[in-house]
Design an enzyme around this catalytic site. Structure first.
Site, PDB file in Angstrom:
ATOM      1  N   GLY A 169       0.820  -1.207   0.000  1.00  0.00           N
ATOM      2  CA  GLY A 169       0.000   0.000   0.000  1.00  0.00           C
ATOM      3  C   GLY A 169       0.847   1.246   0.000  1.00  0.00           C
ATOM      4  N   GLY A 210      -0.334   2.935   7.222  1.00  0.00           N
ATOM      5  CA  GLY A 210      -0.386   2.189   8.474  1.00  0.00           C
ATOM      6  C   GLY A 210       0.093   0.750   8.369  1.00  0.00           C
ATOM      7  N   LYS A 211       0.951   0.441   7.422  1.00  0.00           N
ATOM      8  CA  LYS A 211       1.439  -0.934   7.290  1.00  0.00           C
ATOM      9  C   LYS A 211       2.297  -1.330   8.484  1.00  0.00           C
ATOM     10  CE  LYS A 211       3.266   0.004   3.304  1.00  0.00           C
ATOM     11  NZ  LYS A 211       2.712   1.367   3.186  1.00  0.00           N
ATOM     12  N   THR A 212       3.232  -0.444   8.814  1.00  0.00           N
ATOM     13  CA  THR A 212       4.097  -0.736   9.949  1.00  0.00           C
ATOM     14  C   THR A 212       3.274  -0.811  11.233  1.00  0.00           C
ATOM     15  OG1 THR A 212       5.839   0.464   8.812  1.00  0.00           O
ATOM     16  CG2 THR A 212       6.191   0.009  11.131  1.00  0.00           C
ATOM     17  N   GLU A 228      -8.844  32.963 -10.707  1.00  0.00           N
ATOM     18  CA  GLU A 228      -9.466  32.050  -9.741  1.00  0.00           C
ATOM     19  C   GLU A 228     -10.984  32.171  -9.783  1.00  0.00           C
ATOM     20  OE1 GLU A 228      -7.817  29.703  -8.517  1.00  0.00           O
ATOM     21  OE2 GLU A 228      -5.875  30.542  -9.060  1.00  0.00           O
ATOM     22  N   HIS A 234     -12.289  29.947 -12.491  1.00  0.00           N
ATOM     23  CA  HIS A 234     -12.417  28.540 -12.077  1.00  0.00           C
ATOM     24  C   HIS A 234     -13.667  28.351 -11.226  1.00  0.00           C
ATOM     25  CE1 HIS A 234      -8.550  27.145 -13.455  1.00  0.00           C
ATOM     26  NE2 HIS A 234      -7.844  27.916 -12.650  1.00  0.00           N
TER      27      HIS A 234
HETATM   28  P1  ADP Z   1       3.405   2.849   6.486  1.00  0.00           P
HETATM   29  O1  ADP Z   1       4.236   1.850   7.204  1.00  0.00           O
HETATM   30  O2  ADP Z   1       2.265   2.258   5.740  1.00  0.00           O
HETATM   31  O3  ADP Z   1       4.163   3.800   5.633  1.00  0.00           O
HETATM   32  P2  ADP Z   1       2.920   3.756   9.139  1.00  0.00           P
HETATM   33  O4  ADP Z   1       2.432   2.505   9.745  1.00  0.00           O
HETATM   34  O5  ADP Z   1       4.331   4.115   9.418  1.00  0.00           O
HETATM   35  O6  ADP Z   1       2.692   3.755   7.574  1.00  0.00           O
HETATM   36  O7  ADP Z   1       1.950   4.924   9.555  1.00  0.00           O
HETATM   37  C1  ADP Z   1       2.401   6.123  10.078  1.00  0.00           C
HETATM   38  C2  ADP Z   1       1.474   6.625  11.154  1.00  0.00           C
HETATM   39  O8  ADP Z   1       0.233   7.029  10.594  1.00  0.00           O
HETATM   40  C3  ADP Z   1       1.132   5.575  12.162  1.00  0.00           C
HETATM   41  O9  ADP Z   1       2.074   5.542  13.175  1.00  0.00           O
HETATM   42  C4  ADP Z   1      -0.218   6.026  12.665  1.00  0.00           C
HETATM   43  O10 ADP Z   1      -0.074   6.958  13.683  1.00  0.00           O
HETATM   44  C5  ADP Z   1      -0.823   6.718  11.473  1.00  0.00           C
HETATM   45  N1  ADP Z   1      -1.762   5.822  10.790  1.00  0.00           N
HETATM   46  C6  ADP Z   1      -1.662   5.379   9.526  1.00  0.00           C
HETATM   47  N2  ADP Z   1      -2.705   4.603   9.192  1.00  0.00           N
HETATM   48  C7  ADP Z   1      -3.482   4.526  10.289  1.00  0.00           C
HETATM   49  C8  ADP Z   1      -4.713   3.861  10.574  1.00  0.00           C
HETATM   50  N3  ADP Z   1      -5.343   3.106   9.676  1.00  0.00           N
HETATM   51  N4  ADP Z   1      -5.214   3.996  11.816  1.00  0.00           N
HETATM   52  C9  ADP Z   1      -4.601   4.755  12.736  1.00  0.00           C
HETATM   53  N5  ADP Z   1      -3.447   5.406  12.518  1.00  0.00           N
HETATM   54  C10 ADP Z   1      -2.879   5.311  11.312  1.00  0.00           C
HETATM   55 ZN    ZN Z   2      -5.788  28.042 -12.791  1.00  0.00          ZN
HETATM   56 MG    MG Z   3       6.292   1.718   7.179  1.00  0.00          MG
END
Ligand code: ADP
Ligand code: ZN
Ligand code: MG
Length: 645
Positions: free
Chosen positions: A241, A246-248, A464, A467
């Site tokens: 993604g 929020g993968k990590t 603007e 638009h």
């Molecule tokens: P990725 O690893 O996908 O790049 P992270 O897990 O590092 O993203 O996300 C960064 C921060 O954004 C997280 O520490 C969290 O605070 C916030 N975040 C991202 N997605 C979510 C979610 N679905 N719910 C709650 N917090 C989120």
């Molecule tokens: Zn313009």
């Molecule tokens: Mg990450």
């Protein structure tokens, strides 16, 4: 505008002078190894020491304060009986004059000196002793070895340096050795179940992913139940993604929910100065995980090791390939019965080596998408938990106004808002703070101190207003949220539209209206000032790009009808698909260009028609903009409706 996602359309005038720097590093880029920093410090240190030593040599001789004179000069002074005493140390002679002599320091300045030093020529001076005695100069001497410690320090300095460098490398090697022996310590971090407080409740959305992983966790904890049914545990799960979704965080929550040993390592951790270390680390990590099974391994940002082998410019990367090969063989090597699950995350699935995605490796992919409007509300709630908010803060409204924001963006938004509130010493965050923070995040900082003269400002205001008016008049366009002529980031002015609800598909009517809205700026310039400006550059680019897509990818032109030319590959990654295939003739290409032109011209004409019809509303919007610099979409709508009454 950089983040001009299809659902978050801002039509802006671009200031070509200022380009915004890219915020994120390209994925897979590894930070410089710590050793390089150390080396730089060492060089600086060396330089300082040498500089200090040489600064001692201030023209008065290396070792003392008295000026050095020529040997023949010394002999002349001797001849003139101007020497009181002499001290000999090896070939070095120091002494004292009776009559001070002038010494020229620079072109203007002179000084006097009594003490002097000189060196005896290496071939010696047979007569010196006799002359000294004859003229009654007091003579003293000492063995020459006395000053040698200086020489020793200076000449052993490079050696010392080598020793220091060697020692540092030795320490690093040792540290690595320890790291390999004991994974819990440095590289792969072992999270004890009891230390992990992140739970699925801290992650908004991603419901499908949660269900899937819950299943796998149950399997890990009680394999027999599933094995009786002949089920096999998946080995590798890949979270895919965009950044900040929020993968990590999700992986951490899996660890927290599972209550199992959880090893995390980031792809770039494998990249070290020493070839082979990465591969060893992989091996050790798997060994450890197997010993502690059931357990989970999480490889974050796997693209930094897992990118296609042999691809990419600048040749292969030995270390990376070895690490990747090791990872692959570990994945193949362990049995599903060993109860270890490997999770990995990436935002660049396109560059991953195909071998990683084969069955039996990372064959489960879970997509972690940008959050929908509802999920954005949930994320807001999670991150607002420990922030004091005013009554008027409306999560639904914020979520509606932040299409295309990732979870991390939303977190950042709330943080910016609390900074804004803190700056004026307020105790809680207001809706206005969040609005301001949103504008800052989307459009960049307001540019202060820009001297825009009145004529230019008027032009921007009409652009603007053009638009905004077209967007309000045309039935299928997204409603206007805000129009501003405050310069921010790269833009001199912005018209923000927000969709009524999130769209996943765009129909032709919507797209045509959208093109007309983008053309509205340029059309207003022509209508009012009978001129065109460079400020429409970004608008025109957007129009061309979209019109071309309509013709080539979406089958929306009259001439070709429902046909796709499918070559409009937007993302061409290094090392792959370097050559675009063109599957049509030059004749067709020319016709495509004509269709694109036709669509743009029609969009312009429609914009012009709307503006001409509501010319006095256009004037009123522009006037109000000049006055207030920023007006809301509702104001534009009411101006239009009043005129109609
Ligand atoms: P990725 O690893 O996908 O790049 P992270 O897990 O590092 O993203 O996300 C960064 C921060 O954004 C997280 O520490 C969290 O605070 C916030 N975040 C991202 N997605 C979510 C979610 N679905 N719910 C709650 N917090 C989120
Ligand atoms: Zn313009
Ligand atoms: Mg990450």
């Amino acid at each position: 505008m950089e983040n001009n996602t299809e659902s978050n359309q801002n039509t802006e005038r671009k200031d070509p002078k200022k380009e915004m720097p890219k915020k994120r590093l390209p994925a897979g880029q590894t930070p410089p190894p710590a050793g390089r920093n150390m080396f730089i410090w060492l060089m600086i240190f060396t330089f300082l020491v040498l500089w200090y030593i040489f600064s001692l040599n201030d023209g008065n001789g290396f070792f003392g304060g008295s000026p050095e004179i020529d040997y023949s000069h010394f002999r002349e002074e001797l001849k003139e009986n101007n020497i009181r005493q002499v001290h000999v140390q090896g070939e070095r002679i120091t002494g004292e004059l009776i009559q001070p002599r002038q010494l020229r320091i620079s072109r203007q300045d002179t000084t006097f000196y009594n003490d002097f030093s000189t060196f005896m020529p290496s071939f010696g001076d047979d007569q010196l002793l006799a002359i000294l005695e004859e003229s009654g100069v007091r003579l003293s001497a000492e063995p020459e070895s006395q000053n040698y410690w200086w020489y020793i320090i200076i000449f052993s300095f490079p050696l010392l340096l080598f020793l220091i460098i060697g020692f540092i490398f030795y320490r690093r090697l040792q540290a690595q050795g320890r790291g390999m022996m004991n994974i819990g310590q440095s590289q792969a971090r072992l999270q004890r179940p009891e230390n992990n407080k992140t739970k699925f409740a801290d992650v908004a959305g991603h419901e499908g992913a949660k269900t899937e992983l819950k299943e796998i966790i149950e399997f890990l904890k009680d394999p027999s139940h599933f094995q009786e049914l002949g089920a096999k545990l998946p080995k590798g799960i890949l979270l895919v993604g965009p950044p900040g979704t929020g993968k990590t965080l999700f992986a951490r929550a899996v660890a927290g929910e599972a209550g199992l040993p959880f090893f995390t390592i980031t792809g770039s951790d494998f990249m070290e100065m020493f070839v082979g270390v990465g591969a060893k680390r992989v091996r050790e990590m798997f060994k450890k995980a197997k010993e502690m099974s059931p357990s989970i391994i999480f490889v974050d940002e796997i693209d930094s090791i897992g990118r296609s082998r042999g691809a990419g410019l600048g040749g292969g990367h030995d270390e990376r390939e070895q690490t990747l090969n090791q990872l692959l063989s570990e994945l193949d090597g362990f049995e599903p019965t060993e109860n270890v699950v490997v999770m990995a995350a990436t935002n660049r699935p396109d560059i991953l080596d195909k071998a990683l995605l084969r069955p039996g490796r990372f064959d489960r992919q879970i997509t972690i998408d940008l959050p929908s409007q509802d999920t954005r509300v949930a994320i807001l709630k999670i991150h607002a938990r420990n922030k004091p908010l005013d009554e008027d803060v409306d999560f639904d409204k914020i979520a509606r106004a932040t299409p295309g924001f990732s979870g991390a963006d939303i977190e950042n938004l709330l943080n910016e808002a609390s900074l804004l509130a803190g700056r004026v010493k307020r105790k809680s965050i207001s809706m206005n703070d969040i609005e301001k923070a949103r504008d800052k995040v989307i459009m960049g900082l307001e540019r202060e101190g820009m001297n825009i003269d009145h004529d230019e400002k008027k032009l921007i205001a009409y652009h603007e207003a053009g638009h905004a008016l077209v967007a309000t008049v045309l039935p299928n366009a997204d409603p206007v949220h805000k129009v501003t002529i405050i310069p921010r980031g790269r833009a001199m002015g912005v018209t923000q539209q927000l969709p009524q609800k999130e769209k996943y598909l765009y129909n032709k009517e919507y797209l045509l209206d959208r093109l007309a809205v983008i053309m509205g700026g340029r059309a207003a310039e022509e209508l009012i000032f009978d001129t065109s400006t460079s400020g429409a550059q970004n608008d025109l680019q957007q129009v061309s790009k979209m019109a071309r897509k309509m013709v080539m990818d979406w089958g929306m032109s009259e001439k070709f009808g429902h046909m796709s030319f499918g070559t409009n590959q937007e993302e061409v990654f290094l090392g792959r698909d370097m050559t675009k295939q063109k599957e049509f003739s030059d004749e067709t290409a020319r016709e495509i260009d004509e269709e694109v032109q036709k669509i743009s011209r029609e969009a312009y004409a429609r914009a012009m028609t709307s503006l001409t019809k509501h010319r006095n509303v256009l004037d009123r919007i522009a006037k109000l903009l000049l006055e207030k610099e920023e007006i809301s979409g509702e104001v534009v709508t009411s101006l239009l409706n009043h005129k109609e009454n």
